[in-house]
Design a protein around this motif. Structure first.
Motif, short mmCIF file in Angstrom:
data_model
loop_
_atom_site.label_atom_id
_atom_site.label_comp_id
_atom_site.label_asym_id
_atom_site.label_seq_id
_atom_site.Cartn_x
_atom_site.Cartn_y
_atom_site.Cartn_z
N VAL B 162 0.74 -0.93 0.03
CA VAL B 162 -0.19 -0.18 -0.12
C VAL B 162 0.91 1.03 -0.13
O VAL B 162 0.49 2.27 -0.46
CB VAL B 162 -1.11 0.07 1.24
N ASN B 163 2.00 0.99 0.51
CA ASN B 163 2.95 2.41 0.60
C ASN B 163 4.16 2.55 -0.49
O ASN B 163 4.98 3.16 -0.32
CB ASN B 163 3.58 2.40 1.90
N ASP B 164 4.01 1.42 -1.73
CA ASP B 164 4.88 1.45 -2.65
C ASP B 164 6.13 1.11 -2.41
O ASP B 164 7.20 1.81 -2.75
CB ASP B 164 4.75 2.78 -3.39
N ASP B 165 6.33 0.31 -1.41
CA ASP B 165 7.81 -0.04 -1.05
C ASP B 165 8.45 -0.80 -2.23
O ASP B 165 8.00 -1.60 -3.10
CB ASP B 165 7.54 -1.36 0.21
N ARG B 166 9.79 -0.20 -2.50
CA ARG B 166 10.45 -0.42 -3.64
C ARG B 166 10.62 -2.00 -4.05
O ARG B 166 10.51 -2.39 -5.14
CB ARG B 166 11.81 0.37 -3.68
N GLU B 167 11.29 -2.53 -3.01
CA GLU B 167 11.53 -3.91 -2.92
C GLU B 167 10.45 -4.86 -3.25
O GLU B 167 10.23 -5.65 -3.89
CB GLU B 167 12.28 -4.40 -1.72
N VAL B 168 9.55 -4.58 -2.29
CA VAL B 168 8.12 -5.38 -2.58
C VAL B 168 7.34 -5.22 -3.89
O VAL B 168 7.08 -5.99 -4.53
CB VAL B 168 7.03 -4.78 -1.32
N LEU B 169 7.61 -4.03 -4.39
CA LEU B 169 6.90 -3.79 -5.89
C LEU B 169 7.81 -4.38 -6.94
O LEU B 169 7.14 -5.05 -8.00
CB LEU B 169 6.76 -2.30 -6.02
#
Lengths: 562, 562
Positions: B162-169
């Protein structure tokens, strides 16, 4: 830019429900379905009282049958709510081979209409056919790299499948290895033969003509494409497939639909409309027209009004009548109040464009080219049957002294199929009954599936004249009387497609048909349609190709003379 | 070799019907469903009066929770009719990183149970965790080349999404680019947050605990995995999802199921059985357990009794009770009359096997290691709540003079989390209430999700002894009293899995539990289960990791002392 569609009713294809929700769109995707407010968007559209519906997908069609380029087709069908099509470029591939497929890909790149392709599986359709190209498994393989190639198109050669034909199986294997789908085309195939065909990997069929046939296919794991086009109209016979559980494994397709029909009647919307008019659930019909097509073809996040889904959305002012008011394609409003916004035509590489625009490779014709050498008084005549593509063999006594065998009283006309791809000089000549011309001649370069130049006439002179009219314009259809061109439809792209809008093609086509009727062929005969299939050597019984008559059942050439 | 199953009733998951048909199998595939006769087959099995049903697929499970190796698990679940599983090797990846995933792949290669994997998306689960490995998007990417990797496993980090974490995305993008699925894990997420999570590409959830929650997810395009495992049992609350239209977008999963439960209760068959007992359609439940799981994961020609489909087939002697008599996996009969035929254990590369079998990297413990330096009389105590994974913070007065703060009367025990992957020497020490031990100590290397060594005890001496018992056997659980080991479960593979059958693990586990109850912890406390989650820093409120206490809501370490 965020766009909010508010106060509408979402047609939810997952729950088959009508939900009062607002829809938020950004960067071509739906990013929210719920209680979103004006201040969360840059643009707000109030769609009070209207329906927010996923765009329709045509699961199987031949763009060539619409006689339009992909860009013109996009204009013609977007206003009817079609936002995606899966096309089989079988016809242009028969004319131009790989160039034809390449052209279709380039000419549809970046259109607001999402245009996907299946690779033509049977080019040429039979070994008897003298097409413009031959496409092997090797030729097709490279195309799978393109993300818009979804699989292998209608596998008509079910005899090849059932008999383990090596080249056929190679094409199937490639599609399976690529994880793509393989469409079928096997009318009336049933029982153990169908098992073998399905086991080989054929996952769908659009040739079902009865509810029972559809049910058997669904039970065996195939998807059924309910087809409603110009000639083949299976909807009424398949209407019960719109009920549970069958509808879960069905999609909607047009296959072959002519420009006039699209212009006047519509496209996938027309199928949904008719199903609803027959009492079927609009949600189910719309589901078949959207998410299920996407699901079958493996198109991700396409075909629903849901978060993350591509914003291909219709605003319907009436659900049951499927009245398309606005259309959003990838979030862009491309149809507003039924009117199209401007669409950019994709640019096609000029050498590719030249290749498909110069598909005619045949010299101009002379009357003498149509002369038939009398060898016997008893000849095989192709007898056309009204409203059918089937033909019969009629053994007729020919009076050679009278116009080289043409006999208007008995409706024995001359027919010629002229090879026009590679200037081989091959031509098949014969006689045809059932067309009804009383004067003049007609010709067309739409002649399934090889699309050679086919001519039917009442005199060798007019046959030469009408053939030349088509040759000179690089393809299309024409009618001639006493050497004068009465009307023509110009189809310069592969001899199959115009580059004008549906409306114009429709008008030209109408004028041509009026001219043909004025020559004596009645509307009931459907002379152009009949002519387009008299060379298709997969439909019984007596056909004609560039080498002469063909016995379809024996799959061999047969003499004109008995 | 062709095998005919004759006189049975096919459970058709396309039409939701029971069809009297014979089924012909060859080379691992179904090649025909229809009126096949004995003379068309080499082997004929008469299944008169029985049901021919597609094999079940568990759409989401952790093999580690079964404490079995993939081969032992195969034996345990094949007899219950499970022929395919989709596993998330999250636990062993937290211990052994990429080696853990590689081990799982090799140890499941070629089993009659089709074992697929999703790539663990959150290793470690939170930045606070000191796991044995960290897996970045780069680490995961290469695994997609393996055809048994179907996508990205449960994305628990919904805050990151939901917070656009770079590694997650990046991990999500990779899965999307590969055309794979992404499973979700977002209990109670709803409305706009859910929209954002779904828009990012998360296509399913197995954490639904109410019908309404399930409906919202289906409406938004997610698939709902109805979960019924050992601890989390959502079936009864989600039972209405077995009705139309919801069941079309649901599958069945166990998530975490213990060996004893699998042994006594069953696997996916148990879920189908319970749903049918609650009045739901067997055809629909079986459809959810088969073709829909295959469909969601993009498994081609799997999950149905139809031509071309993989011959994963069950013979049921009773449909409603889901009594599995025979099981065919890829056409081979692997279960006959409820008994397993021999299964070949896959060979695992020896260095890989050594890596997962030697996951302990920590020195032996001494009593002094468990001493807590008194700094304040008021300390934060972890208070366990019965039948919940939630814990509370209890500020208690500690009497340091009495056993270094341990107070059996008030049920204040000592707890330690000892880093055991990289010999960092890190250890978190604290107090815990609600376990109820009156003597001795217990320890386990199953300690979600980092699987460090967790110890709870009534004396520092027994804590050291029980820790060493687990360390010496390279993983597992044990109970000690007065320095003597009472019982143990040996889990040498990653400290998570045994290499013995379900029955034996179940027996060892039972003996261990009896020992633990003999130390004073009641069955109602579920002491091992509670211990396994007291280090999971994503479940509120007060937890403990290798650095000490954790305030879960703030996601930060917090002092023992107030």
């Amino acid at each position: 830019m965020k766009r909010l569609l508010k106060n509408g009713t979402v047609v939810n294809v997952f729950s088959d429900t009508l939900d009062r929700e607002n829809v938020l769109i950004e960067d071509g995707r739906i990013i929210g379905v719920g209680a979103y407010t004006d201040d969360e968007a840059d643009v707000v559209e109030d769609v009070t009282g209207k329906y927010i519906c996923p765009g329709f997908i045509d699961g199987h069609m031949h763009i060539e049958s619409t006689m339009m380029t992909p860009a013109e087709l996009a204009k013609a069908v977007l206003i009817h709510g079609t936002t995606g099509i899966v096309a089989d470029p079988h016809e242009i591939a028969n004319v131009c081979g790989k160039n034809g497929i390449e052209y279709m890909l380039e000419a549809s790149e970046g259109l607001p209409l999402s245009v996907y392709f299946m690779l033509p599986s049977c080019v040429p359709s039979t070994p008897l056919d003298e097409a413009g190209a031959e496409l092997s498994a090797d030729d097709l393989r490279g195309f799978y790299e393109n993300g818009r190639i979804l699989g292998l198109a209608e596998m008509m050669n079910y005899v090849g499948v059932v008999n383990d034909d090596r080249e056929v199986l190679a094409k199937i294997d490639d599609a399976v290895k690529e994880g793509r789908v393989i469409d079928g085309h096997a009318p009336l195939l049933t029982g153990k033969d169908l098992d073998k065909y399905v086991t080989a990997g054929i996952q769908s069929d659009h040739e079902c003509s009865s509810f029972e046939e559809g049910c058997e296919r669904i039970r065996k794991g195939q998807w059924v494409m309910v087809r409603q086009g110009t000639a083949a109209r299976n909807l009424d016979d398949l209407i019960d497939l719109f009920d549970e559980p069958w509808n879960r494994r069905c999609l909607l397709v047009t296959d072959d639909k002519h420009p006039a029909d699209i212009f006047h009647d519509g496209h996938i919307d027309a199928i949904v409309r008719r199903a609803v008019a027959k009492g079927k659930s609009p949600c189910a019909a719309i589901r078949m027209a959207s998410i299920q097509a996407a699901g079958y073809f493996g198109l991700k996040r396409t075909g629903a009004v849901a978060p993350g889904y591509r914003a291909d959305i219709l605003i319907l002012s009436d659900l049951d009548k499927v009245e398309v008011e606005d259309v959003y394609a990838r979030g862009e409003k491309v149809v507003s109040q039924g009117c199209l916004t401007s669409i950019k035509t994709p640019s096609v590489d000029s050498s590719l464009y030249d290749a498909v625009r110069n598909s005619f490779n045949v010299r101009l014709q002379e009357a003498a080219d149509f002369f038939i050498q009398p060898e016997s008084d008893r000849c095989r005549v192709i007898r056309c049957i009204r409203r059918q593509l089937l033909t019969e063999e009629w053994i007729a006594e020919i009076d050679w002294n009278r116009d080289n065998g043409i006999d208007l009283e008995r409706d024995i006309l001359k027919i010629a199929v002229i090879e026009r791809h590679n200037n081989t000089g091959h031509r098949g000549l014969g006689f045809i009954n059932g067309i009804g011309l009383k004067k003049g001649a007609i010709a067309s370069s739409i002649s399934h599936d090889s699309h050679n130049l086919i001519v039917i006439g009442t005199s060798d002179e007019d046959m030469a004249a009408v053939a030349n009219a088509v040759i000179e314009q690089g393809g299309g259809c024409a009618a001639v009387c006493d050497g004068k061109v009465l009307a023509r439809v110009s189809l310069p792209i592969g001899g199959l497609m115009a580059d004008t809008p549906a409306e114009e093609i429709s008008r030209e086509h109408h004028e041509l048909m009026e001219s043909i009727y004025s020559l004596g062929a009645s509307e009931e005969v459907a002379p152009l349609m009949t002519m387009a299939f008299v060379s298709l050597t997969v439909i019984p019984f007596l056909k004609i190709n560039t080498f002469g008559l063909v016995d379809v059942e024996k799959q061999e050439q047969i003499s004109l003379y008995v």
